[in-house]
Write an enzyme that holds these catalytic residues in place. Structure first.
Site: not given
Length: 293
Positions: A37, A40
Site C-alpha cells: 500500500c 500507507c
C-alpha cells in the site's frame, strides 16, 4: 517497525494487552496497513513522528492487515490505510487514507489529544499539590452551578456534558438524556458520554423490569424467554452482580445473537463502559469477540 515507548507492532497475540487494555490508560491509535500500500508508506512516518512528539499522549499500534486478517475483519477494514482511535476499550473515531500531518494533528486535537508540551503547560497551571483541598460539592450544588455556567456560556459544549452528568446524579434522567442528545458528535463519543448513555439505558430498562424472582420463574418456565434473561442481567448489573450480568449477556449472545437486533451485544458494550473492573471487562470482551468473529 521497531517497538518504542509510544509505538509498536500489534498481532492477534498481543492485541488485547497492547490495544484494548492499554486504551484504558491512554488513547491508542491503530494504523491498519499493508506492505503493498503506497499511501500507507506516506502516512507511516507522519504517525511515527507524532507518536514521538506527543510523548505518551497516545500510543501508536501498527497492524499489518495482510498478516492479521482476523483483526482487520474485526474492525471491518475495507481500504488502506485506515486509522482507528480506541479509548476505554471502544473505537471512538477514525479516518481512511493518507492525510497530511496537519490534518492528523487536527484529528488528534478534535479528540482531546494534545502534544506533550501542551500537557506540561496545563500541568503547570494546575493547583499545587499542597494547596488545601476543597470540600466535596453536593450533587444539587453541582447541578445549580452548571446550570448557571451553561446559561452564561451556551456555546461551551463541554459544560453541557458536565451538566448531563450532574442531572443524572440528582435523578433527572430525562433531562440528562435531552442534554446528552444535544451534544456535538465529538463529545457524544466521549467516554463519559458513553458511560452516561449506558446508565440511562439501564435505568430505563430497570424501570419496567419485573422483580427478580418473577424473572427467575419466567426463565425456569421458558429458557428461551430472552427478554426475561436480558432484564435479569440488567437487575444483576445494577444490583452489583456485575460478573453474573456479563455471563448472562454472553450466554444470550451465544444462543441468540440476532435477538432484538443484537441487543445482547449492545448491552455488553454499554456494561463495559460502566465497569471499573478492567480485567473483568477484558475477559468478557475477548469472549464477546470470539462469539462475533
Amino acid at each position: 517497525m521497531t517497538a518504542t515507548a509510544h509505538a509498536l507492532d500489534v498481532t492477534q497475540a498481543n492485541f488485547d494487552s497492547a490495544v484494548m487494555q492499554a486504551s484504558m490508560q491512554q488513547p491508542v491509535l491503530i494504523d491498519f496497513w499493508a506492505g503493498w500500500c503506497a499511501p500507507c508508506k506516506q502516512l507511516k512516518p507522519i504517525l511515527e513522528k507524532l507518536a514521538g512528539e506527543y510523548a505518551g499522549a497516545f500510543r501508536l499500534a501498527r497492524i499489518d492487515s495482510d498478516q492479521e486478517m482476523a483483526l482487520a475483519g474485526m474492525f471491518g477494514i475495507r481500504s488502506l490505510p485506515t486509522v482507528v482511535l480506541i479509548k476505554d476499550g471502544q473505537p471512538v473515531d477514525g479516518f481512511m487514507g493518507a492525510m497530511p500531518e496537519g490534518s492528523v494533528r487536527e484529528f488528534l486535537d478534535r479528540n482531546g489529544i494534545k502534544p506533550a508540551l501542551a500537557q506540561e503547560d496545563a500541568a503547570a497551571e494546575a493547583p499545587a499539590l499542597d494547596a488545601p483541598m476543597q470540600p466535596l460539592e453536593a450533587p444539587g450544588e453541582a447541578l445549580a452551578r452548571l446550570q448557571t455556567a451553561v446559561a452564561a456560556q451556551p456555546d461551551k459544549d463541554e459544560l453541557k456534558l458536565d451538566l448531563a452528568v450532574a442531572q443524572m446524579r440528582v435523578g433527572q434522567a430525562e433531562a440528562a438524556a435531552a442534554t446528552l442528545d444535544g451534544l456535538p458528535a465529538n463529545l457524544a463519543s466521549d467516554a463519559r458520554a458513553r458511560r452516561l448513555r449506558g446508565e440511562l439505558d439501564f435505568a430505563r430498562a430497570l424501570a419496567s423490569a419485573p422483580a427478580l424472582d418473577e424473572l427467575e420463574r419466567r426463565i425456569a418456565a421458558d429458557p428461551k424467554d430472552y427478554a426475561a434473561r436480558d432484564l435479569r442481567a440488567v437487575r444483576r448489573l445494577l444490583g452489583g452482580a456485575e460478573t453474573a450480568a456479563l455471563e448472562d449477556w454472553l450466554a444470550l449472545l451465544a444462543e441468540a445473537r440476532g435477538w432484538n437486533d443484537g441487543q445482547a451485544k449492545r448491552r455488553l458494550v454499554a456494561a463495559f463502559a460502566l465497569s471499573d473492573d478492567a480485567e473483568l471487562v477484558a475477559q468478557a470482551r475477548r469472549r464477546m469477540s470470539s462469539l462475533l468473529f
